[in-house]
Each structure stands twice: as structure tokens, then as C-alpha cells.
Write an enzyme that holds these catalytic residues in place. Structure first.
Site, PDB file in Angstrom:
ATOM      1  N   ASP A   1       0.831  -1.200   0.000  1.00 52.01           N
ATOM      2  CA  ASP A   1       0.000   0.000   0.000  1.00 52.01           C
ATOM      3  C   ASP A   1       0.867   1.252   0.000  1.00 52.01           C
ATOM      4  OD1 ASP A   1       0.969  -0.460   2.559  1.00 52.01           O
ATOM      5  OD2 ASP A   1      -0.995  -0.770   3.462  1.00 52.01           O
TER       6      ASP A   1
ATOM      7  N   ASP B   1      -7.925  -2.585  13.955  1.00 51.82           N
ATOM      8  CA  ASP B   1      -9.332  -2.756  13.548  1.00 51.82           C
ATOM      9  C   ASP B   1      -9.518  -3.966  12.627  1.00 51.82           C
ATOM     10  OD1 ASP B   1      -8.151  -1.857  11.223  1.00 51.82           O
ATOM     11  OD2 ASP B   1      -9.423  -0.084  10.984  1.00 51.82           O
TER      12      ASP B   1
ATOM     13  N   HIS C   1      -7.664  -4.617   9.930  1.00 55.19           N
ATOM     14  CA  HIS C   1      -7.318  -4.411   8.518  1.00 55.19           C
ATOM     15  C   HIS C   1      -6.017  -5.124   8.154  1.00 55.19           C
ATOM     16  CE1 HIS C   1      -5.086  -0.413   9.569  1.00 55.19           C
ATOM     17  NE2 HIS C   1      -4.161  -1.228   9.113  1.00 55.19           N
TER      18      HIS C   1
ATOM     19  N   GLU D   1      -9.703  -1.462   5.052  1.00 56.30           N
ATOM     20  CA  GLU D   1     -10.388  -1.126   6.301  1.00 56.30           C
ATOM     21  C   GLU D   1     -11.681  -1.940   6.437  1.00 56.30           C
ATOM     22  OE1 GLU D   1      -8.829   0.361   8.398  1.00 56.30           O
ATOM     23  OE2 GLU D   1      -7.929   2.257   7.798  1.00 56.30           O
TER      24      GLU D   1
HETATM   25  C1  GLP Z   1      -0.598   0.146   8.577  1.00 57.77           C
HETATM   26  C2  GLP Z   1      -0.245  -0.629   7.331  1.00 57.77           C
HETATM   27  C3  GLP Z   1      -0.519  -2.091   7.502  1.00 57.77           C
HETATM   28  C4  GLP Z   1       0.068  -2.582   8.816  1.00 57.77           C
HETATM   29  C5  GLP Z   1      -0.590  -1.855   9.952  1.00 57.77           C
HETATM   30  C6  GLP Z   1      -0.127  -2.338  11.314  1.00 57.77           C
HETATM   31  O1  GLP Z   1      -1.931   0.490   8.636  1.00 57.77           O
HETATM   32  N1  GLP Z   1      -0.936  -0.165   6.178  1.00 57.77           N
HETATM   33  O2  GLP Z   1       0.044  -2.811   6.408  1.00 57.77           O
HETATM   34  O3  GLP Z   1      -0.123  -3.953   8.925  1.00 57.77           O
HETATM   35  O4  GLP Z   1      -0.269  -0.488   9.805  1.00 57.77           O
HETATM   36  O5  GLP Z   1       1.070  -1.726  11.643  1.00 57.77           O
HETATM   37  P1  GLP Z   1       1.964  -2.127  12.867  1.00 57.77           P
HETATM   38  O6  GLP Z   1       2.648  -3.390  12.497  1.00 57.77           O
HETATM   39  O7  GLP Z   1       2.935  -0.991  13.011  1.00 57.77           O
HETATM   40  O8  GLP Z   1       1.076  -2.266  14.049  1.00 57.77           O
END
Ligand code: GLP
Length: 266
Positions: free
Chosen positions: A67, A136, A138, A143
């Protein structure tokens, strides 16, 4: 899904790195799906360590990130294309033009999304996709409410995601971009092996929902229940709400040695 809760959470990056290195050993031109966020960082550190020790080379491999924020200048330190370079790919021997990200600054967003999907297909599809997990539920930036059949597209970020990601923007939620391009859930589901890493107490609820709850767009990661080869790597804190955690521990501890989480080579 194969749910693994190692006794020592330091094994999480080792298990994931073993799968990637085994893939590359058998298929040097492998296609690896990379995730940003903090969860995969120990994995990237382990892969960098192995590269520096001469144990693995990415010289023939290709990578696709999941992304990208929309609205950040391309040289912004938090643009995911730059983050993945800083955290991982610049420290190993990926070819300069072998690491791809959705084009968040594109003028024609739908065309950029179609091109990204086409690029993944031209590369032969993703062999191993690394995933984190949003609080959440995702994955990537899909989302809650995301179509289980979604492809790469523009998504508006949920308020909770903006809150979670404000820490990367000096804690200032108003500086977090409100939209992103993200691979869709159907795009991610085409990866031949997905490895999701979730650690820490903040992920416990989302983990329980996606592993043991119903498959639902309300918890996008739950679509992985339909994936034929999904590995979920959890620490104790992230696993603490799982109803069947004792079973997952038992199944992993008694698994035959030859039955690794290694890649399915298509
Ligand atoms: C962002 C990214 C996701 C990732 C998420 C969790 O929203 N787009 O790909 O998995 O954060 O991040 P973290 O691993 O820092 O909790």
C-alpha cells in the site's frame, strides 16, 4: 490457518525468515510481498543479518509493497516506498528497479491501480506475502467494510488507523494522510503463501476476531480463513484472547519436523 505462538517470541522473525530464505533458495527469482508497519521490522532485521552473513541474496528477486499513502510528496520519509527502502531493501541486494509500490502520487489513480495489478501478474504473482494487522482487523489498508473481492484501489482510512499511525507523524493526527492506495483483499489472497505477524496486546482483539470469528468484511483479515496456505505468527500478548490457543500450541509443538511452513512453489 496455521497459527503459531512460539514459546519465545524472538522465534517469530526466525520462522518467517526461514520461509523466505527457503523460497529464495529454491526460486532465486521469487516474488516477495512486503508490508510496512512495525510488526515486520524484526523480520527485516533478521533478513538483513542473513544477507550480511552471505546466507541469502535478493539479487534476482522482486518485491511488491502492499500500500501507499496518497497525498505525500514522493520524497516524504513516511511514504511507504521510502519506508520499505530505509527499513529493508536498501540494506540488501535487491536490484534498484525490483521493488515496486503503488503510485500514490499518480494523477490517474484508477489507471495506477490497474497497472499495479498488471505488474504483479507479469511478475508471476506473489510467492510469499508478509502481512501486519491493524487494530481494527485491517490488512494492508483494507479497512472494515472492504469487499472480500477487492483489488488494488483507493481507500479512505478509518479514524482508528489515523490514530494508530499518528505516531509516525510526530503524534499529529492531522498530518496523517486520509487516503491510500492498497492492494485489495482478492489481490492479497492470490499470494501463494501469506505470513501474518501480529505482536503486542493492542492486536489481541483483532487477532481473536480474524482467526476465530466469522469471515466478514467487518474484519478484513478474516478473509485469510479461506486462504489455502496462511501462517499466523503471534506472541503471547497478541494471542491472549484466542479461545483455542492451547490447541494451536499443541499442534505446532507436535508437528512432524518435515512439515515446515515452507513455501508452496507454484
Ligand atoms: C498500517 C499498514 C498495515 C500494517 C498496519 C499495522 O496500517 N498499512 O500494512 O499492517 O499499519 O502496523 P503495525 O505493524 O505498526 O502495528
Amino acid at each position: 490457518m496455521e497459527v503459531i505462538i512460539p514459546q519465545d517470541s524472538a522465534d517469530i522473525p526466525v520462522i518467517a525468515a526461514d520461509a523466505i530464505c527457503s523460497l529464495i533458495k529454491h526460486k532465486p527469482h521469487a516474488v516477495i510481498g512486503l508490508a510496512t508497519g512495525s510488526s515486520p521490522l524484526p523480520l527485516y532485521a533478521e533478513l538483513i543479518r542473513r544477507y550480511e552473513a552471505g546466507e541469502v541474496s535478493f539479487a534476482e528477486a522482486t518485491a511488491f509493497t502492499l500500500d501507499e499513502y496518497v497525498g505525500l510528496p514522493s520524497d516524504h520519509s513516511q511514504a511507504y516506498a521510502n519506508v520499505i527502502r530505509q527499513e529493508f531493501t536498501a540494506h540488501v541486494d535487491f536490484a534498484d528497479d525490483a521493488v515496486h509500490s503503488p503510485h500514490g502520487a499518480a494523477r490517474d489513480i484508477p489507471a495506477a491501480c490497474r497497472e499495479y495489478e498488471a505488474l504483479i501478474n507479469q511478475a508471476g504473482g506473489v510467492d510469499i506475502q508478509i502481512l501486519g494487522l491493524g487494530t481494527d482487523g485491517h490488512i494492508a489498508f483494507n479497512e472494515p467494510g472492504s469487499s472480500l473481492g477487492s483489488r488494488t484501489r483507493l481507500k479512505t482510512l478509518a479514524p482508528r488507523t489515523l490514530e494508530d499511525n499518528a505516531r509516525f507523524f510526530d503524534g499529529d493526527i492531522t498530518r496523517v494522510p486520509t487516503q491510500a492506495l492498497t492492494q485489495g483483499l482478492a489481490t492479497i489472497m492470490e499470494a501463494r503463501h501469506v505470513i501474518l505477524i501480529a505482536t503486542g496486546p493492542g492486536k489481541a482483539h483483532a487477532v481473536q476476531q480474524f482467526v476465530e470469528g466469522p469471515v466478514s468484511a467487518a474484519c478484513p483479515a478474516s478473509v485469510l480463513q479461506y486462504h489455502p496456505h496462511a501462517t499466523v505468527l503471534l506472541d503471547e500478548a497478541a494471542a491472549r484472547l484466542l479461545v483455542h490457543s492451547d490447541y494451536y500450541r499443541y499442534a505446532y509443538a507436535t508437528k512432524p519436523g518435515w512439515q515446515g511452513i515452507g513455501p508452496q512453489l507454484g
